[in-house]
Design an enzyme around this catalytic site. Structure first.
Site, PDB file in Angstrom:
ATOM      1  N   LEU A  29       1.031  -1.332   0.048  1.00 10.73           N
ATOM      2  CA  LEU A  29      -0.066   0.152  -0.150  1.00 10.73           C
ATOM      3  C   LEU A  29       0.734   1.202   0.094  1.00 10.73           C
ATOM      4  O   LEU A  29       1.534   1.208   0.271  1.00 10.73           O
ATOM      5  CB  LEU A  29      -1.072   0.101   0.918  1.00 10.73           C
ATOM      6  CG  LEU A  29      -1.856  -1.093   1.205  1.00 10.73           C
ATOM      7  CD1 LEU A  29      -2.570  -1.268   2.730  1.00 10.73           C
ATOM      8  CD2 LEU A  29      -2.782  -1.469   0.310  1.00 10.73           C
ATOM      9  N   HIS A  33      -3.271   4.612  -2.276  1.00 12.79           N
ATOM     10  CA  HIS A  33      -4.249   3.655  -1.982  1.00 12.79           C
ATOM     11  C   HIS A  33      -4.474   3.886  -0.127  1.00 12.79           C
ATOM     12  O   HIS A  33      -5.931   3.740  -0.421  1.00 12.79           O
ATOM     13  CB  HIS A  33      -3.693   2.035  -1.192  1.00 12.79           C
ATOM     14  CG  HIS A  33      -3.194   1.288  -1.900  1.00 12.79           C
ATOM     15  ND1 HIS A  33      -1.870   1.140  -2.538  1.00 12.79           N
ATOM     16  CD2 HIS A  33      -3.803   0.319  -3.274  1.00 12.79           C
ATOM     17  CE1 HIS A  33      -2.184  -0.273  -3.185  1.00 12.79           C
ATOM     18  NE2 HIS A  33      -2.791   0.524  -4.251  1.00 12.79           N
ATOM     19  N   LYS A 179       2.110   7.706  -7.761  1.00  7.61           N
ATOM     20  CA  LYS A 179       2.061   6.851  -7.396  1.00  7.61           C
ATOM     21  C   LYS A 179       1.962   5.148  -7.301  1.00  7.61           C
ATOM     22  O   LYS A 179       0.709   5.627  -7.574  1.00  7.61           O
ATOM     23  CB  LYS A 179       1.734   6.659  -5.263  1.00  7.61           C
ATOM     24  CG  LYS A 179       1.615   8.521  -5.207  1.00  7.61           C
ATOM     25  CD  LYS A 179       2.178   8.340  -4.105  1.00  7.61           C
ATOM     26  CE  LYS A 179       2.664   9.355  -3.360  1.00  7.61           C
ATOM     27  NZ  LYS A 179       4.012   9.332  -1.872  1.00  7.61           N
TER      28      LYS A 179
END
Ligand code: PAF
Length: 277
Positions: A29, A33, A179
């Site tokens: 993560l 997220h 990301k």
């Protein structure tokens, strides 16, 4: 937060709940997220996060075996994001018979669908299974995977699945790199070069805004990406969004999407441009 591996345990825990926000992931993560979890936390009574590296969405020569995993760190992030249930099934749990698959009918002959044959059948198959298990009111997906999001929306409409799909914005590093769990594959030099992807997209946005045609914008973007040292371009394509069909005069929103191969990573990014906005 409860960590649950068995489907029946999760279903027992969720029985009677109607306001369930669901964030399906493959783990490792990051802030992207976390932003989905934050939104799910704000809009629902219960938040379910799933972590499952889904084998059916990886091609034979892709990174299934080396896909980054860090269960402990993921659990800590999930806990601090206020997740109620972390569903962490095994492959045997998710694919006990593997007799049936969901398949995409249109929209996977472009972008990632063209370069990763069968990928989106795997995504829709696992998302369909997860929706049936969790039965969420809302499910949260990031626009970095814009094609995935459009195909999930199409699947939900075609199969009358009672879930609201919530589109969430791309989260970026300070220097603009989107990301992604796969950013860890970049070498130091590549990491320094990678923000040039977003810079090419920002330039494209300016070109669209000043009235340039789609072909010109695509070619200019391809040229800019080609100058990123040590990379090869997988694709640079513009399609209508969310139909994923060719851009036409009627197109309101254009998806300009790119995929670039670095030595150990294939990164994707995109821009949504709404005409006349
Ligand atoms: O976007 C992802 O992480 C995956 O494709 C998803 C939606 C969790 C399905 O495995």
């Amino acid at each position: 937060m409860q960590i649950i591996e068995r489907i029946s345990d999760l279903q027992d825990a969720l029985r009677g709940e109607t306001s369930i926000g669901f964030v399906p992931t493959m783990g490792y993560l990051h802030e992207g997220h976390e932003s989905l979890l934050e939104r799910a936390r704000a809009e629902n009574d219960i938040v379910v996060l799933s972590i499952f590296v889904n084998p059916t969405q990886f091609g034979p020569n892709e990174d299934l075996d080396r896909y980054p995993r860090d269960a402990e760190r993921d659990q800590a992030i999930a806990r601090s994001a206020g997740v109620d249930y972390l569903f962490f099934p095994t492959t045997e749990t998710m694919y006990p018979y593997d007799m049936a698959r969901v398949s995409v009918r249109t929209g996977d002959d472009v972008l990632c669908g063209a370069s990763r044959p069968g990928h989106f059948d795997g995504v829709l198959t696992v998302v369909s299974k997860l929706f049936n298990i969790v039965r969420p009111a809302r499910a949260y997906f990031g626009l970095k995977d814009a094609q995935q999001l459009a195909l999930i929306e199409g699947y939900v409409r075609d199969y009358f699945v009672p879930v609201e799909i919530v589109r969430c914005p791309i989260i970026r590093e300070e220097d603009g790199l989107a990301k992604s769990s796969r950013n860890v594959y970049l070498t130091e030099t590549e990491r320094r070069e990678a923000p040039l992807i977003q810079q090419a997209l920002l330039h494209a946005n300016g070109m669209f805004a000043s009235g340039k045609g789609v072909l010109e914008v695509v070619e200019e973007t391809r040229g800019r990406l080609a100058r990123i040292a040590g990379t090869t371009i997988d694709y640079v394509e513009a399609v209508d969004y969310p139909s994923l069909k060719a851009v036409s005069e009627d197109t309101k929103t254009i998806l300009l999407a790119v995929a670039v191969h670095f030595s150990g990573a294939r990164l994707i990014d995109n821009l949504l441009y709404t005409r006349g906005a």
